[in-house]
Design a protein around this motif. Structure first.
Motif, PDB file in Angstrom:
ATOM      1  N   ALA A 169       0.815  -1.229   0.000  1.00  0.00           N
ATOM      2  CA  ALA A 169       0.000   0.000   0.000  1.00  0.00           C
ATOM      3  C   ALA A 169       0.841   1.269   0.000  1.00  0.00           C
ATOM      4  N   GLY A 170       2.157   1.139   0.042  1.00  0.00           N
ATOM      5  CA  GLY A 170       3.021   2.318   0.117  1.00  0.00           C
ATOM      6  C   GLY A 170       3.261   2.960  -1.240  1.00  0.00           C
ATOM      7  N   GLY A 171       4.169   3.921  -1.234  1.00  0.00           N
ATOM      8  CA  GLY A 171       4.421   4.710  -2.430  1.00  0.00           C
ATOM      9  C   GLY A 171       4.879   3.876  -3.610  1.00  0.00           C
ATOM     10  N   VAL A 172       5.763   2.917  -3.392  1.00  0.00           N
ATOM     11  CA  VAL A 172       6.193   2.039  -4.485  1.00  0.00           C
ATOM     12  C   VAL A 172       5.136   0.976  -4.737  1.00  0.00           C
ATOM     13  N   GLY A 173       4.491   0.534  -3.669  1.00  0.00           N
ATOM     14  CA  GLY A 173       3.499  -0.540  -3.776  1.00  0.00           C
ATOM     15  C   GLY A 173       2.364  -0.211  -4.724  1.00  0.00           C
ATOM     16  N   VAL A 174       1.897   1.027  -4.701  1.00  0.00           N
ATOM     17  CA  VAL A 174       0.744   1.342  -5.562  1.00  0.00           C
ATOM     18  C   VAL A 174       1.096   1.152  -7.038  1.00  0.00           C
ATOM     19  N   THR A 194      -5.621  -1.532   8.274  1.00  0.00           N
ATOM     20  CA  THR A 194      -6.090  -0.243   7.725  1.00  0.00           C
ATOM     21  C   THR A 194      -5.896  -0.164   6.211  1.00  0.00           C
ATOM     22  N   SER A 195      -5.115  -1.073   5.645  1.00  0.00           N
ATOM     23  CA  SER A 195      -4.829  -1.031   4.203  1.00  0.00           C
ATOM     24  C   SER A 195      -5.772  -1.875   3.367  1.00  0.00           C
ATOM     25  N   SER A 196      -6.585  -2.699   3.992  1.00  0.00           N
ATOM     26  CA  SER A 196      -7.321  -3.737   3.247  1.00  0.00           C
ATOM     27  C   SER A 196      -8.166  -3.174   2.102  1.00  0.00           C
ATOM     28  N   ALA A 252      13.802  -7.653  -3.704  1.00  0.00           N
ATOM     29  CA  ALA A 252      13.635  -6.724  -2.581  1.00  0.00           C
ATOM     30  C   ALA A 252      14.063  -5.337  -3.052  1.00  0.00           C
ATOM     31  N   ILE A 253      13.570  -4.296  -2.370  1.00  0.00           N
ATOM     32  CA  ILE A 253      14.052  -2.952  -2.724  1.00  0.00           C
ATOM     33  C   ILE A 253      14.607  -2.196  -1.520  1.00  0.00           C
ATOM     34  N   ALA A 254      14.254  -2.643  -0.302  1.00  0.00           N
ATOM     35  CA  ALA A 254      14.603  -1.842   0.874  1.00  0.00           C
ATOM     36  C   ALA A 254      15.633  -2.517   1.766  1.00  0.00           C
ATOM     37  N   ALA A 263      16.270  -4.575  -6.340  1.00  0.00           N
ATOM     38  CA  ALA A 263      15.968  -3.670  -7.458  1.00  0.00           C
ATOM     39  C   ALA A 263      16.206  -2.243  -7.028  1.00  0.00           C
ATOM     40  N   ASN A 264      16.695  -1.455  -7.960  1.00  0.00           N
ATOM     41  CA  ASN A 264      16.983  -0.058  -7.687  1.00  0.00           C
ATOM     42  C   ASN A 264      16.350   0.769  -8.802  1.00  0.00           C
ATOM     43  N   GLY A 265      15.669   1.829  -8.405  1.00  0.00           N
ATOM     44  CA  GLY A 265      15.025   2.663  -9.418  1.00  0.00           C
ATOM     45  C   GLY A 265      16.005   3.166 -10.463  1.00  0.00           C
ATOM     46  N   VAL A 310       1.830   5.447   5.231  1.00  0.00           N
ATOM     47  CA  VAL A 310       1.090   6.175   4.196  1.00  0.00           C
ATOM     48  C   VAL A 310       0.543   5.180   3.175  1.00  0.00           C
ATOM     49  N   HIS A 311      -0.661   5.454   2.699  1.00  0.00           N
ATOM     50  CA  HIS A 311      -1.236   4.633   1.633  1.00  0.00           C
ATOM     51  C   HIS A 311      -1.242   5.465   0.355  1.00  0.00           C
ATOM     52  N   GLY A 312      -0.297   5.201  -0.521  1.00  0.00           N
ATOM     53  CA  GLY A 312      -0.121   6.015  -1.718  1.00  0.00           C
ATOM     54  C   GLY A 312       0.998   7.016  -1.501  1.00  0.00           C
ATOM     55  N   LYS A 313       0.836   8.211  -2.048  1.00  0.00           N
ATOM     56  CA  LYS A 313       1.921   9.196  -2.052  1.00  0.00           C
ATOM     57  C   LYS A 313       1.545  10.468  -1.294  1.00  0.00           C
TER      58      LYS A 313
HETATM   59  N1  LIG Z   1      15.872   0.611  -4.001  1.00  0.00           N
HETATM   60  C1  LIG Z   1      15.277   1.710  -4.435  1.00  0.00           C
HETATM   61  O1  LIG Z   1      15.595   2.256  -5.516  1.00  0.00           O
HETATM   62  C2  LIG Z   1      14.180   2.316  -3.593  1.00  0.00           C
HETATM   63  C3  LIG Z   1      13.358   3.283  -4.155  1.00  0.00           C
HETATM   64  C4  LIG Z   1      12.279   3.753  -3.423  1.00  0.00           C
HETATM   65  C5  LIG Z   1      12.083   3.297  -2.132  1.00  0.00           C
HETATM   66  N2  LIG Z   1      12.955   2.421  -1.574  1.00  0.00           N
HETATM   67  C6  LIG Z   1      12.737   1.945  -0.206  1.00  0.00           C
HETATM   68  O2  LIG Z   1      11.630   1.058  -0.260  1.00  0.00           O
HETATM   69  C7  LIG Z   1      10.843   1.187   0.900  1.00  0.00           C
HETATM   70  C8  LIG Z   1       9.390   1.482   0.485  1.00  0.00           C
HETATM   71  O3  LIG Z   1       9.304   2.760  -0.119  1.00  0.00           O
HETATM   72  P1  LIG Z   1       7.868   3.439  -0.218  1.00  0.00           P
HETATM   73  O4  LIG Z   1       8.041   4.732  -0.907  1.00  0.00           O
HETATM   74  O5  LIG Z   1       6.870   2.474  -0.749  1.00  0.00           O
HETATM   75  O6  LIG Z   1       7.588   3.679   1.350  1.00  0.00           O
HETATM   76  P2  LIG Z   1       6.271   4.127   2.079  1.00  0.00           P
HETATM   77  O7  LIG Z   1       5.324   4.783   1.133  1.00  0.00           O
HETATM   78  O8  LIG Z   1       6.682   4.885   3.292  1.00  0.00           O
HETATM   79  O9  LIG Z   1       5.624   2.743   2.574  1.00  0.00           O
HETATM   80  C9  LIG Z   1       4.557   2.827   3.451  1.00  0.00           C
HETATM   81  C10 LIG Z   1       3.868   1.476   3.498  1.00  0.00           C
HETATM   82  O10 LIG Z   1       4.647   0.538   4.235  1.00  0.00           O
HETATM   83  C11 LIG Z   1       3.724  -0.372   4.837  1.00  0.00           C
HETATM   84  N3  LIG Z   1       4.308  -1.026   5.988  1.00  0.00           N
HETATM   85  C12 LIG Z   1       4.596  -0.470   7.199  1.00  0.00           C
HETATM   86  N4  LIG Z   1       5.101  -1.424   8.020  1.00  0.00           N
HETATM   87  C13 LIG Z   1       5.131  -2.590   7.299  1.00  0.00           C
HETATM   88  C14 LIG Z   1       5.545  -3.913   7.579  1.00  0.00           C
HETATM   89  N5  LIG Z   1       6.045  -4.249   8.788  1.00  0.00           N
HETATM   90  N6  LIG Z   1       5.455  -4.843   6.603  1.00  0.00           N
HETATM   91  C15 LIG Z   1       4.965  -4.522   5.384  1.00  0.00           C
HETATM   92  N7  LIG Z   1       4.543  -3.282   5.061  1.00  0.00           N
HETATM   93  C16 LIG Z   1       4.638  -2.326   6.001  1.00  0.00           C
HETATM   94  C17 LIG Z   1       2.569   0.492   5.239  1.00  0.00           C
HETATM   95  O11 LIG Z   1       1.385  -0.289   5.275  1.00  0.00           O
HETATM   96  P3  LIG Z   1       0.365  -0.111   6.512  1.00  0.00           P
HETATM   97  O12 LIG Z   1       0.021   1.346   6.599  1.00  0.00           O
HETATM   98  O13 LIG Z   1      -0.803  -0.953   6.138  1.00  0.00           O
HETATM   99  O14 LIG Z   1       1.091  -0.572   7.740  1.00  0.00           O
HETATM  100  C18 LIG Z   1       2.513   1.591   4.177  1.00  0.00           C
HETATM  101  O15 LIG Z   1       1.510   1.370   3.216  1.00  0.00           O
HETATM  102  C19 LIG Z   1      11.495   2.281   1.731  1.00  0.00           C
HETATM  103  O16 LIG Z   1      12.326   1.659   2.706  1.00  0.00           O
HETATM  104  C20 LIG Z   1      12.333   3.047   0.758  1.00  0.00           C
HETATM  105  O17 LIG Z   1      13.445   3.660   1.357  1.00  0.00           O
HETATM  106  C21 LIG Z   1      13.976   1.885  -2.281  1.00  0.00           C
END
Ligand SMILES: NC(=O)c1ccc[n+]([C@@H]2O[C@H](COP(=O)([O-])OP(=O)(O)OC[C@H]3O[C@@H](n4cnc5c(N)ncnc54)[C@H](OP(=O)(O)O)[C@@H]3O)[C@@H](O)[C@H]2O)c1
Length: 318
Positions: A169-174, A194-196, A252-254, A263-265, A310-313
């Motif tokens: 549900a996060g920024g990359v997830g969407v 809360t994400s369902s 994995a990305i994180a 993976a890296n953007g 966050v859910h989305g951006k």
């Molecule tokens: N390698 C790369 O190039 C790259 C690029 C971008 C981002 N990243 C990394 O990737 C990660 C994700 O980025 P993002 O932008 O998607 O972050 P984000 O938007 O902050 O992700 C938030 C999401 O994480 C979920 N979450 C929180 N705790 C969790 C858990 N224990 N297990 C699974 N999900 C959980 C939340 O879901 P709930 O609200 O439902 O808890 C929320 O929807 C970050 O660590 C970021 O630094 C890496």
């Protein structure tokens, strides 16, 4: 967003700046001289900037900042969208008035940014914003869209796949959820309770992260999971292995896990960003904006983003 007539003169503009490394409490909005486009560069009047975890990770401490080539005073935010308002010598392909989006490393939350016209990398670039993509949406694409695209390229999902996406549900997830669905795959996405509904709306079947994840996924998909992307840490990687997914189809990305691709953007395919923008313009993909803030509220916005639920951006209006 302010209307063009309300904007400051081109002598100075607002920019978020830090005089010391730290958390949201060190973010300030300043009036600074407007940067000028040099040869090969364009200046963009920014309309919106999208936040990412990378923004506050890079500026949290001096050592991390140095790894990204940043020193004080430093700006904040990388993803932007706006309108070209100045074109440097030798630039082709851009003209004043063109709508653009892209990345400007740790300087995007500002009235004006200068980027290389031929940049092509998330830290320093301008891409044309297609009609049908608004500025808030365009401002979310550079980092998260590229990263999702790079992760999808590793697992290469198709109609025969059931893909488990952790942190869906996060920024990359969407982006990852929707791109996998567009590829024809069934998607199971992890989130809190809360994400369902949010995940269902995106096209994923929600499952709670945490202890017992493998059993919950088995119950949802008794025929098995065939690929997985971990967007949060390593839990989804380990669950996927437990479910018999081969390492070659886990990404994995994180976090790093031996034997699994990270993976890296920055390694996304050339054209990945344009393709995502085209999908949005065609109505096949959408970017949920969890919240938008005026730039004066940058601290609140950064706190929300850094809360990691966050859910989305999260978007800043300029
Ligand atoms: N390698 C790369 O190039 C790259 C690029 C971008 C981002 N990243 C990394 O990737 C990660 C994700 O980025 P993002 O932008 O998607 O972050 P984000 O938007 O902050 O992700 C938030 C999401 O994480 C979920 N979450 C929180 N705790 C969790 C858990 N224990 N297990 C699974 N999900 C959980 C939340 O879901 P709930 O609200 O439902 O808890 C929320 O929807 C970050 O660590 C970021 O630094 C890496």
């Amino acid at each position: 967003m302010r209307q063009p007539s309300d904007r400051p003169s081109t002598a100075s503009g607002r920019a978020v700046q830090l005089d010391s490394f730290g958390g949201p409490e060190v973010l300030d909005v300043r009036e600074i001289p407007v940067p000028q486009a040099g040869p090969g560069q364009v200046r963009v009047r920014v309309a919106a900037a999208g936040l990412n975890p990378m923004d506050w990770i890079m500026t949290a401490d001096a050592d991390t900042a140095a790894r990204f080539g940043l020193s004080l005073p430093v700006g904040f935010g990388t993803d932007y969208a706006g309108v070209v308002d100045q074109v440097g010598a030798g630039v082709t392909g851009f003209a004043p008035g063109d709508r653009v989006f892209g990345g400007a490393l740790s300087r995007a939350v500002a009235d004006f940014v200068v980027v290389d016209a031929a940049g092509g990398v998330a830290a320093n670039e301008a891409c044309h914003t297609p009609d049908g993509v608004d500025d808030r949406t365009a401002a979310t694409l550079a980092i998260a869209g590229r990263t999702a695209s790079a992760a999808l390229a590793v697992i290469d999902p198709g109609p025969d796949d059931t893909v488990l996406i952790g942190g869906a549900a996060g920024g990359v997830g969407v982006f990852a959820v929707q791109l996998a669905r567009i590829a024809g795959a069934r998607v199971i996405g992890t989130g809190s309770a809360t994400s369902s509904d949010f995940l269902r709306d995106l096209g994923a079947e929600p499952v709670a992260y945490g202890d017992g994840l493998a059993d919950r996924v088995r119950a949802l998909a008794p025929d098995g999971v065939t690929a997985a992307i971990d967007l949060h840490g390593t839990d989804t990687v380990h669950t996927a292995r437990e479910l018999g997914v081969p390492d070659a189809r886990i990404c994995a990305i994180a976090a790093q896990v031996d034997g699994v691709s990270t993976a890296n953007g920055a390694n996304a395919a050339v054209g990945a960003l344009d393709e995502i923008a085209r999908l949005i313009a065609a109505g096949h993909l959408r970017v949920p904006v969890a919240a938008s803030f005026p730039v004066e509220q940058i601290r609140r916005a950064a706190e929300l983003q850094a809360g990691r639920h966050v859910h989305g951006k999260v978007v800043i209006d300029l």
